[in-house]
Design a protein around this motif. Structure first.
Motif, PDB file in Angstrom:
ATOM      1  N   ASN A 339       0.824  -1.212   0.000  1.00 34.68           N
ATOM      2  CA  ASN A 339       0.000   0.000   0.000  1.00 34.68           C
ATOM      3  C   ASN A 339       0.861   1.267   0.000  1.00 34.68           C
ATOM      4  OD1 ASN A 339      -2.389  -1.559   0.115  1.00 34.68           O
ATOM      5  ND2 ASN A 339      -2.175  -1.731   2.341  1.00 34.68           N
ATOM      6  N   ILE A 340       1.960   1.235  -0.746  1.00 32.76           N
ATOM      7  CA  ILE A 340       2.820   2.407  -0.921  1.00 32.76           C
ATOM      8  C   ILE A 340       2.578   2.961  -2.316  1.00 32.76           C
ATOM      9  CG2 ILE A 340       5.210   3.200  -1.093  1.00 32.76           C
ATOM     10  CD1 ILE A 340       5.979   1.087   0.932  1.00 32.76           C
ATOM     11  N   ASP A 341       2.296   4.254  -2.405  1.00 39.04           N
ATOM     12  CA  ASP A 341       2.039   4.839  -3.724  1.00 39.04           C
ATOM     13  C   ASP A 341       3.352   5.184  -4.418  1.00 39.04           C
ATOM     14  OD1 ASP A 341       2.966   7.101  -2.482  1.00 39.04           O
ATOM     15  OD2 ASP A 341       1.082   8.199  -2.544  1.00 39.04           O
ATOM     16  N   GLU A 342       3.238   5.641  -5.670  1.00 42.38           N
ATOM     17  CA  GLU A 342       4.447   5.837  -6.471  1.00 42.38           C
ATOM     18  C   GLU A 342       5.333   6.960  -5.939  1.00 42.38           C
ATOM     19  OE1 GLU A 342       1.131   8.309  -8.175  1.00 42.38           O
ATOM     20  OE2 GLU A 342       1.383   6.215  -7.567  1.00 42.38           O
ATOM     21  N   LYS A 343       4.725   8.010  -5.375  1.00 42.36           N
ATOM     22  CA  LYS A 343       5.532   9.117  -4.853  1.00 42.36           C
ATOM     23  C   LYS A 343       6.317   8.688  -3.619  1.00 42.36           C
ATOM     24  CE  LYS A 343       2.395  12.607  -6.712  1.00 42.36           C
ATOM     25  NZ  LYS A 343       1.432  13.688  -6.416  1.00 42.36           N
ATOM     26  N   SER A 344       5.667   7.953  -2.742  1.00 43.17           N
ATOM     27  CA  SER A 344       6.373   7.434  -1.567  1.00 43.17           C
ATOM     28  C   SER A 344       7.470   6.461  -1.978  1.00 43.17           C
ATOM     29  CB  SER A 344       5.385   6.749  -0.617  1.00 43.17           C
ATOM     30  OG  SER A 344       4.415   7.659  -0.135  1.00 43.17           O
ATOM     31  N   ALA A 345       7.210   5.664  -3.018  1.00 42.35           N
ATOM     32  CA  ALA A 345       8.220   4.713  -3.498  1.00 42.35           C
ATOM     33  C   ALA A 345       9.465   5.448  -3.979  1.00 42.35           C
ATOM     34  CB  ALA A 345       7.638   3.860  -4.615  1.00 42.35           C
ATOM     35  N   ILE A 346       9.278   6.535  -4.721  1.00 44.05           N
ATOM     36  CA  ILE A 346      10.413   7.320  -5.215  1.00 44.05           C
ATOM     37  C   ILE A 346      11.210   7.907  -4.060  1.00 44.05           C
ATOM     38  CG2 ILE A 346      11.021   9.434  -6.472  1.00 44.05           C
ATOM     39  CD1 ILE A 346       8.577   8.846  -8.290  1.00 44.05           C
ATOM     40  N   LEU A 347      10.509   8.470  -3.094  1.00 47.09           N
ATOM     41  CA  LEU A 347      11.182   9.134  -1.979  1.00 47.09           C
ATOM     42  C   LEU A 347      11.861   8.138  -1.048  1.00 47.09           C
ATOM     43  CD1 LEU A 347       8.517  11.889  -1.266  1.00 47.09           C
ATOM     44  CD2 LEU A 347      10.855  12.258  -2.053  1.00 47.09           C
ATOM     45  N   ILE A 348      11.247   6.974  -0.838  1.00 42.87           N
ATOM     46  CA  ILE A 348      11.891   5.945  -0.016  1.00 42.87           C
ATOM     47  C   ILE A 348      13.174   5.471  -0.689  1.00 42.87           C
ATOM     48  CG2 ILE A 348      11.690   3.568   0.818  1.00 42.87           C
ATOM     49  CD1 ILE A 348       8.758   4.099   1.375  1.00 42.87           C
ATOM     50  N   ALA A 349      13.099   5.220  -2.000  1.00 46.72           N
ATOM     51  CA  ALA A 349      14.278   4.755  -2.739  1.00 46.72           C
ATOM     52  C   ALA A 349      15.409   5.767  -2.643  1.00 46.72           C
ATOM     53  CB  ALA A 349      13.911   4.488  -4.193  1.00 46.72           C
ATOM     54  N   PHE A 350      15.085   7.038  -2.806  1.00 48.29           N
ATOM     55  CA  PHE A 350      16.117   8.071  -2.687  1.00 48.29           C
ATOM     56  C   PHE A 350      16.664   8.147  -1.262  1.00 48.29           C
ATOM     57  CE2 PHE A 350      17.016  12.448  -1.334  1.00 48.29           C
ATOM     58  CZ  PHE A 350      18.153  12.692  -2.096  1.00 48.29           C
ATOM     59  N   SER A 351      15.780   8.107  -0.278  1.00 52.91           N
ATOM     60  CA  SER A 351      16.200   8.276   1.115  1.00 52.91           C
ATOM     61  C   SER A 351      17.144   7.166   1.567  1.00 52.91           C
ATOM     62  CB  SER A 351      14.972   8.338   2.034  1.00 52.91           C
ATOM     63  OG  SER A 351      14.154   9.456   1.723  1.00 52.91           O
ATOM     64  N   VAL A 352      16.811   5.920   1.262  1.00 55.95           N
ATOM     65  CA  VAL A 352      17.669   4.820   1.717  1.00 55.95           C
ATOM     66  C   VAL A 352      18.986   4.793   0.938  1.00 55.95           C
ATOM     67  CG1 VAL A 352      15.744   3.414   2.536  1.00 55.95           C
ATOM     68  CG2 VAL A 352      16.548   3.145   0.191  1.00 55.95           C
ATOM     69  N   ALA A 353      19.012   5.401  -0.255  1.00 50.68           N
ATOM     70  CA  ALA A 353      20.280   5.523  -0.990  1.00 50.68           C
ATOM     71  C   ALA A 353      21.270   6.393  -0.229  1.00 50.68           C
ATOM     72  CB  ALA A 353      20.036   6.088  -2.385  1.00 50.68           C
TER      73      ALA A 353
END
Length: 416
Positions: A339-353
C-alpha cells in the motif's frame, strides 16, 4: 538549503553558512514553541535530540566556560531537527511537491552549468579557487553532494515513463542519467544503482508497474546499452576503459591509488577512538585534539570527516548515530510494506540511498529535508487510506426475516 541554488543567488560560502546556522537555530526554536502541536512520535524524537543538545550545553559550560564551545556540534545534529520541521511544514500546508522538487533540480542543474560549467571535462584536473562553495575542486565542476540530489528527478521521470510511456519523460530520465554518469562521482553511481533497485522492488511489490512491462524495460535498456557500448568503443576507444577503471574503485575503495584510500585511513585511525567513548562520542574534545592524519587544516576546526557515519560516531557516539539515522532506517523498513504509492516509493528509494552515500561523504542538509517530505507522504497516504474506509461495516444475513418498523433502513449492498 541546496548548495548550487544558494550559490546562484549569493555566491559567498561565509554568508551562506552563517545564514544556515542562524536559520537552524530559528527552526529549532520554532519547533520548541509549537511542541504541543506535534504528534507524539515527533515529540519523543525532538525530546531525544533536545537531551543531546542540553547535555552538550552543560558540558560546554562546565569544561570550557561557554554556552556552546563549538556550534558545529549542533549543526551536525540539526538534520534530525530539520526532518521534523519539514514534515510539519508539509503537513500544515498539505503540500504535494515531489514533482516540483524533481523539476527544480533539473532546472537548477542546467542553469548552474550554463553559468559555471565552461571548464567541465573528463580529465579530473584540479581547479584552484578562493571559495569552493558547491564546487568539486576539479573539472567535474559540481560536488558529489549536489549531483547526488539528481537521483530525485531521475527516479521521478523514470516512474512517469513506466506508467505513462511519454517520450518527454524518457528524454528527461536519460538526461538525468547522463548527468550522473559524466560527473564521475562514484559514490553517486553506487547510490543511483541502489536507489533504482529499491524503487523496482517497491514498485513491483505494490503493483505500481507490471512485471511484464518491467521486463520489457530491462530488455530494451540492455539493447540500448549494447548499442551505446559499440558506438562509443568505435568512436572513442579509450572511453570505455576509462569509465570501467573509475567504476572498479567502487568494488575496491581502499586501493592505494584511489581517492577512497583517505576514507579507509580515517576509519582505521578513528574507529578505535570511537570505541574509547562509544555512547556519546568525543564531542568538544574532538575539536581540541590535533588531526592524527594530516596537518593542513587549522587547529581546533575539527577532524574534517569525509564519511557521514564516522563523523557521527566520533563526535556523538553510537547513540547519536542511531538518533540521526533512525528515520532513514525506518524508511528502509517501510520499503517492505504494501500500500505504498508511487511518490512514496520514489522518496523511499532516494532516502535509503543516503545510507550508501554516507560511506563516502557527509550527506547535505537538504537531503534530510527530503527525508521529512518522504515521512509526510507516507503519513498522507495512510491518512487517505483511512478516509477511504471511515466506518466499521457490520455484515448481516440478508436471508433472515427482518421485522418491519416505521424507521426501517434498508441496506442494499456493501462493496469494499
Amino acid at each position: 538549503m541546496e548548495n548550487i541554488f544558494s550559490w546562484l543567488v549569493l555566491p559567498n560560502s561565509v554568508v551562506i553558512l552563517l545564514y544556515e546556522k542562524i536559520l537552524s537555530l530559528l527552526i529549532y526554536a520554532l519547533l520548541l514553541f509549537n511542541f504541543p502541536k506535534l504528534k507524539t512520535s515527533e515529540q519523543v524524537y525532538l525530546g531525544l535530540v533536545s537531551f543531546f543538545i542540553v547535555r552538550l550545553i552543560f558540558e560546554s559550560m562546565v569544561d570550557y566556560g561557554s554556552i556552546f564551545q563549538q556550534l558545529t556540534l549542533y549543526t551536525i545534529l540539526f538534520p534530525a531537527i530539520f526532518i521534523i520541521y519539514v514534515k510539519c511544514i508539509c503537513r500544515s500546508f498539505d503540500f504535494d511537491i515531489l514533482e516540483f522538487i524533481a523539476k527544480f533540480y533539473l532546472a537548477t542543474y542546467i542553469i548552474f552549468m550554463l553559468v559555471y560549467g565552461r571548464g567541465f571535462s573528463f580529465s579530473l584536473d584540479s581547479v584552484e579557487m578562493d571559495d569552493y562553495g558547491p564546487f568539486s575542486g576539479d573539472s567535474r565542476i559540481i560536488h558529489a553532494r549536489s549531483i547526488f540530489m539528481m537521483i530525485i528527478p531521475m527516479l521521478w521521470f523514470f516512474d512517469k515513463y513506466l506508467r505513462e510511456r511519454k517520450t518527454a519523460s524518457l528524454v528527461a530520465f536519460i538526461f538525468c542519467l547522463v548527468v550522473i554518469v559524466i560527473h564521475q562521482h562514484r559514490s553517486v553511481w553506487a547510490s543511483s544503482l541502489f536507489a533504482l533497485g529499491v524503487y523496482f522492488f517497491i514498485a513491483t511489490r505494490n503493483e505500481l508497474i507490471h512485471f511484464s512491462r518491467t521486463a520489457k524495460v530491462f530488455w530494451s535498456a540492455a539493447m540500448v546499452l549494447l548499442l551505446v557500448y559499440f558506438i562509443v568503443s568505435q568512436l572513442f576507444p579509450g572511453t570505455i576503459e576509462f569509465f570501467a577503471d573509475r567504476f572498479s574503485e567502487i568494488l575496491d575503495p581502499a586501493r592505494e591509488d584511489g581517492t577512497g584510500k583517505f576514507r579507509a585511513d580515517q576509519r582505521r585511525v578513528y574507529f578505535p577512538m570511537v570505541l574509547e567513548r562509544p555512547f556519546f562520542g568525543w564531542t568538544f574534545e574532538g575539536f581540541e585534539m590535533p588531526n592524527p592524519l594530516v596537518d593542513w587544516w587549522p587547529e581546533k576546526t575539527g577532524q574534517h570527516f569525509h564519511e557521514g557515519f564516522m563523523e557521527m560516531l566520533f563526535y556523538h557516539g553510537f547513540l547519536g548515530l542511531i538518533l540521526k539515522y533512525f528515520y532513514v532506517l525506518y524508511l528502509g523498513y517501510k520499503a517492505f510494506f504494501k500500500n505504498i504509492d508511487e511518490k512514496s516509493a520514489i522518496l523511499i528509494a532516494f532516502s535509503v540511498a543516503g545510507l550508501i552515500f554516507s560511506f563516502n561523504y557527509v550527506l547535505p542538509l537538504i537531503y534530510w529535508g527530503v527525508v521529512g517530505v518522504c515521512l509526510y507522504y507516507l503519513e498522507r497516504t495512510a491518512s487517505t487510506a483511512a478516509d477511504d474506509h471511515p466506518y466499521d461495516i457490520e455484515y448481516i444475513n440478508v436471508n433472515e426475516t427482518v421485522p418491519q418498523s416505521s424507521d426501517q433502513r434498508v441496506i442494499e449492498t456493501v462493496n469494499d
